[in-house]
Design a protein around this motif. Structure first.
Motif, PDB file in Angstrom:
ATOM      1  N   MET A   1       0.850  -1.196   0.000  1.00  0.00           N
ATOM      2  CA  MET A   1       0.000   0.000   0.000  1.00  0.00           C
ATOM      3  C   MET A   1       0.885   1.245   0.000  1.00  0.00           C
ATOM      4  O   MET A   1       1.807   1.357   0.809  1.00  0.00           O
ATOM      5  CB  MET A   1      -0.917  -0.005   1.227  1.00  0.00           C
ATOM      6  CG  MET A   1      -2.026   1.039   1.174  1.00  0.00           C
ATOM      7  SD  MET A   1      -3.184   0.872   2.542  1.00  0.00           S
ATOM      8  CE  MET A   1      -3.952  -0.702   2.157  1.00  0.00           C
ATOM      9  N   ARG A   2       0.628   2.159  -0.916  1.00  0.00           N
ATOM     10  CA  ARG A   2       1.447   3.360  -1.033  1.00  0.00           C
ATOM     11  C   ARG A   2       0.793   4.521  -0.300  1.00  0.00           C
ATOM     12  O   ARG A   2      -0.389   4.785  -0.459  1.00  0.00           O
ATOM     13  CB  ARG A   2       1.634   3.724  -2.496  1.00  0.00           C
ATOM     14  CG  ARG A   2       2.431   2.694  -3.285  1.00  0.00           C
ATOM     15  CD  ARG A   2       2.628   3.155  -4.714  1.00  0.00           C
ATOM     16  NE  ARG A   2       3.439   2.209  -5.475  1.00  0.00           N
ATOM     17  CZ  ARG A   2       3.772   2.373  -6.749  1.00  0.00           C
ATOM     18  NH1 ARG A   2       3.361   3.449  -7.412  1.00  0.00           N
ATOM     19  NH2 ARG A   2       4.502   1.459  -7.365  1.00  0.00           N
ATOM     20  N   TYR A   3       1.611   5.209   0.495  1.00  0.00           N
ATOM     21  CA  TYR A   3       1.126   6.368   1.240  1.00  0.00           C
ATOM     22  C   TYR A   3       1.861   7.606   0.759  1.00  0.00           C
ATOM     23  O   TYR A   3       3.074   7.578   0.546  1.00  0.00           O
ATOM     24  CB  TYR A   3       1.368   6.187   2.737  1.00  0.00           C
ATOM     25  CG  TYR A   3       0.531   5.096   3.357  1.00  0.00           C
ATOM     26  CD1 TYR A   3      -0.793   5.307   3.710  1.00  0.00           C
ATOM     27  CD2 TYR A   3       1.088   3.831   3.593  1.00  0.00           C
ATOM     28  CE1 TYR A   3      -1.546   4.297   4.290  1.00  0.00           C
ATOM     29  CE2 TYR A   3       0.344   2.813   4.163  1.00  0.00           C
ATOM     30  CZ  TYR A   3      -0.987   3.060   4.507  1.00  0.00           C
ATOM     31  OH  TYR A   3      -1.729   2.059   5.064  1.00  0.00           O
ATOM     32  N   ASP A 210      -9.349   4.400  -2.660  1.00  0.00           N
ATOM     33  CA  ASP A 210      -8.947   3.218  -1.893  1.00  0.00           C
ATOM     34  C   ASP A 210      -9.372   3.441  -0.438  1.00  0.00           C
ATOM     35  O   ASP A 210      -8.756   4.214   0.298  1.00  0.00           O
ATOM     36  CB  ASP A 210      -7.435   3.022  -1.981  1.00  0.00           C
ATOM     37  CG  ASP A 210      -6.946   1.806  -1.200  1.00  0.00           C
ATOM     38  OD1 ASP A 210      -7.755   1.179  -0.481  1.00  0.00           O
ATOM     39  OD2 ASP A 210      -5.743   1.485  -1.293  1.00  0.00           O
ATOM     40  N   ASN A 212      -9.092   1.697   2.120  1.00  0.00           N
ATOM     41  CA  ASN A 212      -8.214   1.171   3.172  1.00  0.00           C
ATOM     42  C   ASN A 212      -6.947   1.997   3.338  1.00  0.00           C
ATOM     43  O   ASN A 212      -6.110   1.677   4.185  1.00  0.00           O
ATOM     44  CB  ASN A 212      -7.845  -0.292   2.872  1.00  0.00           C
ATOM     45  CG  ASN A 212      -8.995  -1.235   3.170  1.00  0.00           C
ATOM     46  OD1 ASN A 212     -10.160  -0.881   3.024  1.00  0.00           O
ATOM     47  ND2 ASN A 212      -8.685  -2.444   3.604  1.00  0.00           N
ATOM     48  N   ASN A 213      -6.803   3.045   2.543  1.00  0.00           N
ATOM     49  CA  ASN A 213      -5.625   3.907   2.615  1.00  0.00           C
ATOM     50  C   ASN A 213      -6.036   5.215   3.276  1.00  0.00           C
ATOM     51  O   ASN A 213      -6.644   6.079   2.651  1.00  0.00           O
ATOM     52  CB  ASN A 213      -5.076   4.150   1.207  1.00  0.00           C
ATOM     53  CG  ASN A 213      -3.788   4.936   1.205  1.00  0.00           C
ATOM     54  OD1 ASN A 213      -3.573   5.818   2.037  1.00  0.00           O
ATOM     55  ND2 ASN A 213      -2.907   4.629   0.255  1.00  0.00           N
ATOM     56  N   LYS A 267      -4.589  -6.056   3.527  1.00  0.00           N
ATOM     57  CA  LYS A 267      -4.788  -4.632   3.263  1.00  0.00           C
ATOM     58  C   LYS A 267      -5.364  -3.900   4.478  1.00  0.00           C
ATOM     59  O   LYS A 267      -5.923  -2.815   4.346  1.00  0.00           O
ATOM     60  CB  LYS A 267      -5.735  -4.450   2.073  1.00  0.00           C
ATOM     61  CG  LYS A 267      -5.225  -5.045   0.773  1.00  0.00           C
ATOM     62  CD  LYS A 267      -6.248  -4.858  -0.340  1.00  0.00           C
ATOM     63  CE  LYS A 267      -5.777  -5.492  -1.635  1.00  0.00           C
ATOM     64  NZ  LYS A 267      -6.777  -5.335  -2.730  1.00  0.00           N
ATOM     65  N   PRO A 269      -6.236  -1.487   7.128  1.00  0.00           N
ATOM     66  CA  PRO A 269      -5.859  -0.068   7.102  1.00  0.00           C
ATOM     67  C   PRO A 269      -5.010   0.361   8.289  1.00  0.00           C
ATOM     68  O   PRO A 269      -4.191   1.278   8.161  1.00  0.00           O
ATOM     69  CB  PRO A 269      -7.212   0.647   7.105  1.00  0.00           C
ATOM     70  CG  PRO A 269      -8.176  -0.328   7.689  1.00  0.00           C
ATOM     71  CD  PRO A 269      -7.690  -1.675   7.273  1.00  0.00           C
ATOM     72  N   ASN A 272      -1.198  -1.602   8.173  1.00  0.00           N
ATOM     73  CA  ASN A 272      -0.331  -1.057   7.118  1.00  0.00           C
ATOM     74  C   ASN A 272       0.088   0.379   7.426  1.00  0.00           C
ATOM     75  O   ASN A 272       1.241   0.763   7.207  1.00  0.00           O
ATOM     76  CB  ASN A 272      -1.055  -1.109   5.774  1.00  0.00           C
ATOM     77  CG  ASN A 272      -1.040  -2.500   5.173  1.00  0.00           C
ATOM     78  OD1 ASN A 272      -0.012  -3.004   4.742  1.00  0.00           O
ATOM     79  ND2 ASN A 272      -2.198  -3.143   5.168  1.00  0.00           N
TER      80      ASN A 272
END
Length: 658
Positions: A1-3, A210, A212-213, A267, A269, A272
């Protein structure tokens, strides 16, 4: 996952983490209590916290948010005291519904949260109404409303989006697409690529996020909210996420493929985001432990407070008294100057004078603006009050009734004109399940009048002739008014608009242009729950309302030997049974006339109550007269024999001779 941190400050990064951690830890505790039998039901939002927290933190505290039953993070992000939340789930007195409803079926004005009802769809229209009030007051605010992918199949979803788009309302429609509607997967619910695509059909913007991000949710929603505040308009947002537990805990997740569950488990949230913050040096293991210890202590302290509270006690008087918002009726006496006007003119005049009296009264309905409505009640209103207050609506009764509820929540008054009373069936759900129950559930008024042009005798057939008051007299929380004269129509309509409770105001179409009366020119009010004794006699009591008053008067004129008390009920909820009892005790005989079909109508309840309260005084059986047990027919010969006029005279004479 990209933040992507972007320009977010460290404190915001921490707030978002803590914001997700708190509802997760509360949920984990609730699942333990559920297994112990200490709470009755739980709808889990585990795995979906980023949506609730990200959206809520992007809103201002003054902006309304309408969550669903998996949005615990909305409530915790608004800093609702946990002991009250826990008491709510235990059905305790300090909960927001005082034990009258469960889980997240509540709202609170203090925290600008409006909770769901189980029918899901109406809250989308309620958001429209809240946003409309903000827009009319020129307040630069966003209203956010949640729904699940399953509820996007409901008609209310499509009606609410259409209204918001047509009126350019600042509503953020948030779809939590979590994969399943109870056990039904998305491929069995809709056939478009994304639910966000549906916005195109309504001329709206949309986004897919998304869910979950947490950084993507917060940043994009924050950006959208700022844009909507600058230029009000609706936006549809689809959050891609997954429901990691059952619809509710008893459902389980056996219907979910194990591979899919593992895939989404990766994934998570919180896990991650926590790993990301640790990597960025924003969090440390020690800080995480301190945060968890603090939240755990807060949960335990507030749980103790909730558990220590005594179970809610039944108090019949309290329960009955809190179905309706208290209404301090102010009698405004009529002036001496009168005009002889038609029934339809009295309605129009009362509504116009109420519009001047209440500058935040909004009226809505099909064709009511420039056209003046199909019965011309609001003809000439637009030049006086403007289209912002006299609002043409699309053909979507459910969304408009729900929007009226939203206007009320945001402090305005609303009047909805059903083009015909028959069409209220398309808006039935929000009337009987939202407006009627909202005060009893969480002490919120529904300051809404629904005008109902009704009745037969005009050759309009099955879909334009019903008099369907019995649909609503059965529903606690609604008031039902049914005048028979121009004088009563104006005064009672003014009172209905003043009353903070939902009122169904029936107007017989056959009386609109056939009945005249002397009506005071100025504003005045008449009380609810007070029947009008139109003539007095000692031989028989005739109880009726609406067009029945004129039918009964005509037949009594033709039979002068019958000395009758003639009572016009005027309001059916509240109902003036004291006047009925007093008359029956005097005459010993009662006949009740209604235009509605007989079975299940108001006459049946009046008859039953008289039998219970006045049996020793009766000299004959109570008689009821109503229309034939068929839909309302079109042809003149059929309609004449459907209506109760002829049967009334026959039964009246039989009862008189008994």
């Amino acid at each position: 996952m990209r933040y992507h941190i972007g320009d977010l400050e460290e404190q915001r990064l921490l707030d978002l983490y803590t914001g997700m951690l708190k509802p997760r830890m509360i949920e984990e505790k609730m699942l333990i209590l559920l297994r112990q039998g200490k709470i009755s039901k739980w709808f889990s939002g585990i795995g979906q916290e980023a949506i609730s927290v990200g959206v809520t933190q992007a809103l201002k505290d003054s902006e309304y948010i309408l969550p669903m039953h998996r949005n615990l993070g909305v409530f915790t992000s608004r800093n609702i005291p946990l002991n009250r939340l826990f008491a709510q789930w235990q059905g305790k007195q300090s909960g927001f519904t005082q034990g009258r409803d469960r889980s997240f079926h509540f709202g609170t004005q203090e925290y600008k949260i409006v909770g769901m009802i189980s029918h899901l769809g109406p809250q989308l229209g309620v958001a429209d109404g809240i946003a409309l009030a903000d827009m009319l007051r020129r307040k630069k605010r966003v209203t956010a409303v949640f729904t699940g992918e399953g509820a996007t199949s409901e008609g209310d979803f499509h009606e609410a989006l259409n209204v918001a788009s047509v009126w350019n309302l600042p509503v953020l429609f948030c779809i939590e697409n979590n994969g399943y509607g109870l056990s039904t997967p998305t491929n069995e619910q809709y056939n478009c690529e994304t639910l966000a695509d549906r916005a195109k059909g309504y001329g709206m913007e949309s986004r897919v996020i998304d869910g979950n991000n947490i950084l993507e949710v917060y940043s994009k929603i924050d950006e959208l909210c700022k844009a909507i505040r600058r230029r009000p308009r609706p936006v549809l947002v689809e959050f891609k996420t997954f429901r990691m537990r059952g619809h509710e805990e008893a459902s389980g997740t056996k219907y979910v493929p194990e591979k899919l569950m593992k895939e989404w488990g990766k994934k998570d949230p919180i896990a991650n985001y926590e790993a990301f913050l640790l990597d960025q040096g924003v969090l440390t293991s020690e800080k995480i432990e301190r945060l968890k210890a603090g939240i755990s202590e807060e949960i335990n302290v507030n749980l103790d407070l909730a558990f220590e509270e005594s179970p809610v006690l039944f108090n019949e008087t309290k329960e009955l008294n809190e179905v309706y918002q208290e209404f301090d009726y102010q009698e405004i006496k009529p002036n001496s100057e009168v005009k002889n006007i038609r029934f339809v003119d009295a309605i129009s005049e009362g509504l116009e004078q109420s519009m001047y009296r209440h500058n935040e009264l909004i009226i809505m309905g099909q064709d009511i603006a420039d056209y003046g409505g199909v019965f011309k009640i609001t003809e000439g209103f637009v030049p006086k009050f403007g289209k912002s207050r006299v609002r043409n609506t699309p053909i979507c009764e459910s969304a408009i009734v729900s929007a009226a509820m939203g206007l009320s929540i945001n402090g305005m008054k609303a009047m909805v004109e059903m083009q015909f009373a028959d069409f209220v069936s398309s808006g039935f759900n929000p009337i009987v399940n939202y407006l009627a129950k909202v005060h009893y559930r969480w002490n919120e008024k529904a300051d809404v009048v629904v005008r109902m042009p009704c009745g037969g005798g005009v050759g309009a057939g099955p879909f334009h002739s019903q008099t369907n008051e019995a649909w609503f007299t059965k529903t606690p929380g609604l008031k039902v008014v049914y005048p028979s004269s121009p004088y009563d129509a104006k005064g009672l309509l003014n009172t209905a608009i003043n009353d903070p409770n939902p009122v169904l105001f029936f107007e017989h179409k056959g009386l609109y242009r056939s009945v005249y009366g002397d009506v005071p020119t100025d504003y005045y009010t008449l009380p609810f729950g007070k029947a009008n004794v139109l003539r007095e006699g000692k031989s028989i009591t005739v109880v009726t309302y609406g067009a029945g008053v004129h039918w009964a008067s005509e037949i009594l004129d033709q039979n002068p030997e019958i000395e009758a008390d003639l009572l016009d009920l005027r309001t059916l909820q509240p109902l003036d049974m004291e006047a009925v009892f007093a008359s029956v005790k005097k005459t010993g005989k009662l006949i009740i006339l209604q235009e509605d079909t007989l079975f299940g109508g108001i006459a049946s309840d009046i008859s039953a109550m008289v039998m219970e309260e006045c049996f020793p005084y009766l000299d004959a059986p109570v008689k009821r007269v109503g229309s034939l047990e068929t839909p309302v027919p079109f042809a003149k010969a059929l309609e004449e024999n459907y209506l109760p006029n002829k049967r009334f005279e026959q039964v009246l004479l039989e009862l008189y001779a008994y």
